[in-house]
Design a protein around this motif. Structure first.
Motif, mmCIF file in Angstrom:
data_model
loop_
_atom_site.group_PDB
_atom_site.id
_atom_site.type_symbol
_atom_site.label_atom_id
_atom_site.label_comp_id
_atom_site.label_asym_id
_atom_site.label_seq_id
_atom_site.Cartn_x
_atom_site.Cartn_y
_atom_site.Cartn_z
ATOM 1 N N PHE A 1 0.844 -1.190 0.000
ATOM 2 C CA PHE A 1 0.000 0.000 0.000
ATOM 3 C C PHE A 1 0.883 1.246 0.000
ATOM 4 N N ARG A 2 0.532 2.212 -0.831
ATOM 5 C CA ARG A 2 1.342 3.419 -0.982
ATOM 6 C C ARG A 2 0.450 4.653 -0.959
ATOM 7 N N ALA A 3 1.042 5.801 -0.724
ATOM 8 C CA ALA A 3 0.338 7.075 -0.767
ATOM 9 C C ALA A 3 1.326 8.155 -1.211
ATOM 10 N N VAL A 4 0.788 9.235 -1.727
ATOM 11 C CA VAL A 4 1.622 10.362 -2.131
ATOM 12 C C VAL A 4 1.257 11.558 -1.256
ATOM 13 N N ASP A 5 2.261 12.230 -0.763
ATOM 14 C CA ASP A 5 2.072 13.417 0.051
ATOM 15 C C ASP A 5 1.612 14.564 -0.854
ATOM 16 N N TRP A 6 0.675 15.369 -0.382
ATOM 17 C CA TRP A 6 0.169 16.493 -1.171
ATOM 18 C C TRP A 6 1.297 17.424 -1.595
ATOM 19 N N LYS B 1 7.565 6.298 -8.062
ATOM 20 C CA LYS B 1 8.549 6.890 -7.145
ATOM 21 C C LYS B 1 8.017 8.127 -6.429
ATOM 22 N N LEU B 2 6.952 8.720 -6.933
ATOM 23 C CA LEU B 2 6.357 9.877 -6.254
ATOM 24 C C LEU B 2 5.643 9.462 -4.970
ATOM 25 N N SER B 3 5.207 8.219 -4.915
ATOM 26 C CA SER B 3 4.506 7.728 -3.728
ATOM 27 C C SER B 3 5.473 6.983 -2.817
ATOM 28 N N GLU B 4 5.021 6.764 -1.584
ATOM 29 C CA GLU B 4 5.838 6.054 -0.596
ATOM 30 C C GLU B 4 4.977 5.007 0.092
ATOM 31 N N PRO B 5 5.601 3.980 0.635
ATOM 32 C CA PRO B 5 4.821 3.003 1.406
ATOM 33 C C PRO B 5 4.056 3.705 2.523
ATOM 34 N N CYS B 6 2.876 3.196 2.785
ATOM 35 C CA CYS B 6 1.997 3.815 3.777
ATOM 36 C C CYS B 6 1.188 2.717 4.459
ATOM 37 N N GLU B 7 0.995 2.858 5.760
ATOM 38 C CA GLU B 7 0.135 1.917 6.469
ATOM 39 C C GLU B 7 -1.314 2.122 6.032
ATOM 40 N N ILE B 8 -2.017 1.031 5.836
ATOM 41 C CA ILE B 8 -3.436 1.136 5.526
ATOM 42 C C ILE B 8 -4.101 1.830 6.714
ATOM 43 N N GLY B 9 -4.948 2.783 6.450
ATOM 44 C CA GLY B 9 -5.594 3.559 7.496
ATOM 45 C C GLY B 9 -4.892 4.873 7.784
ATOM 46 N N LYS B 10 -3.685 5.054 7.256
ATOM 47 C CA LYS B 10 -2.931 6.291 7.476
ATOM 48 C C LYS B 10 -3.020 7.245 6.286
ATOM 49 N N CYS B 11 -3.641 6.817 5.220
ATOM 50 C CA CYS B 11 -3.848 7.643 4.038
ATOM 51 C C CYS B 11 -5.106 8.487 4.274
ATOM 52 N N ASP B 12 -5.047 9.753 3.914
ATOM 53 C CA ASP B 12 -6.147 10.664 4.224
ATOM 54 C C ASP B 12 -7.269 10.679 3.193
ATOM 55 N N ASP C 1 -7.313 23.089 2.641
ATOM 56 C CA ASP C 1 -8.245 23.127 3.782
ATOM 57 C C ASP C 1 -7.861 22.059 4.807
ATOM 58 N N PHE C 2 -7.470 20.884 4.320
ATOM 59 C CA PHE C 2 -7.014 19.806 5.201
ATOM 60 C C PHE C 2 -5.792 20.264 5.994
ATOM 61 N N ARG C 3 -4.847 20.892 5.302
ATOM 62 C CA ARG C 3 -3.620 21.369 5.954
ATOM 63 C C ARG C 3 -3.958 22.373 7.071
ATOM 64 N N LYS C 4 -4.853 23.313 6.767
ATOM 65 C CA LYS C 4 -5.233 24.311 7.769
ATOM 66 C C LYS C 4 -5.899 23.652 8.974
ATOM 67 N N ALA C 5 -6.734 22.667 8.731
ATOM 68 C CA ALA C 5 -7.474 22.014 9.813
ATOM 69 C C ALA C 5 -6.609 21.056 10.627
ATOM 70 N N ASN C 6 -5.593 20.456 9.991
ATOM 71 C CA ASN C 6 -4.821 19.398 10.646
ATOM 72 C C ASN C 6 -3.354 19.743 10.901
ATOM 73 N N SER D 1 -0.934 19.730 8.804
ATOM 74 C CA SER D 1 0.001 19.037 7.911
ATOM 75 C C SER D 1 -0.708 18.729 6.595
ATOM 76 N N ALA D 2 0.104 18.484 5.583
ATOM 77 C CA ALA D 2 -0.438 18.147 4.266
ATOM 78 C C ALA D 2 -1.041 16.738 4.308
ATOM 79 N N PRO D 3 -2.117 16.517 3.551
ATOM 80 C CA PRO D 3 -2.692 15.176 3.515
ATOM 81 C C PRO D 3 -1.871 14.234 2.653
ATOM 82 N N THR D 4 -2.066 12.947 2.892
ATOM 83 C CA THR D 4 -1.522 11.927 2.004
ATOM 84 C C THR D 4 -2.683 11.371 1.201
#
Length: 97
Positions: free
Chosen positions: A3-8, A34-45, A69-74, A76-79
């Protein structure tokens, strides 16, 4: 483990992939993965699936707004899970397991 995700912050530096035909194969699949990175399932936004039938400008405007909006609320940038960047396109069947 696959499982992978890309940071905003990474994706927003590469938004040209949406409009330049890249997501339909003009850029090497390995480069996109290569733009994405391994990510734990459930940790992707969020999950995002790109369609060539969508209006690219409208999609990117909505994506930028949601991510910032996610960044402002949390604080950090979403994945994001984005199919073409997070699935190994040379080994799609392996990703189904």
């Amino acid at each position: 483990s696959r499982f992978r995700a890309v940071d905003w912050d990474v994706l927003k530096e590469n938004l040209d992939i949406f409009g330049a035909g890249t997501l339909d194969g003009n850029q090497a699949d390995e480069d996109l993965l290569k733009l994405s990175e391994p990510c734990e399932i459930g940790k992707c936004d969020a999950f995002l699936s790109h369609s060539w039938h969508d209006d690219v400008d409208l999609k990117l405007t909505a994506l930028r707004k949601w991510c910032e909006d996610f960044r402002k609320a949390n604080g950090s940038a979403p994945t994001l899970w984005l199919d073409k960047l997070c699935i190994d396109q040379k080994n799609i069947s392996e990703g189904r397991r």
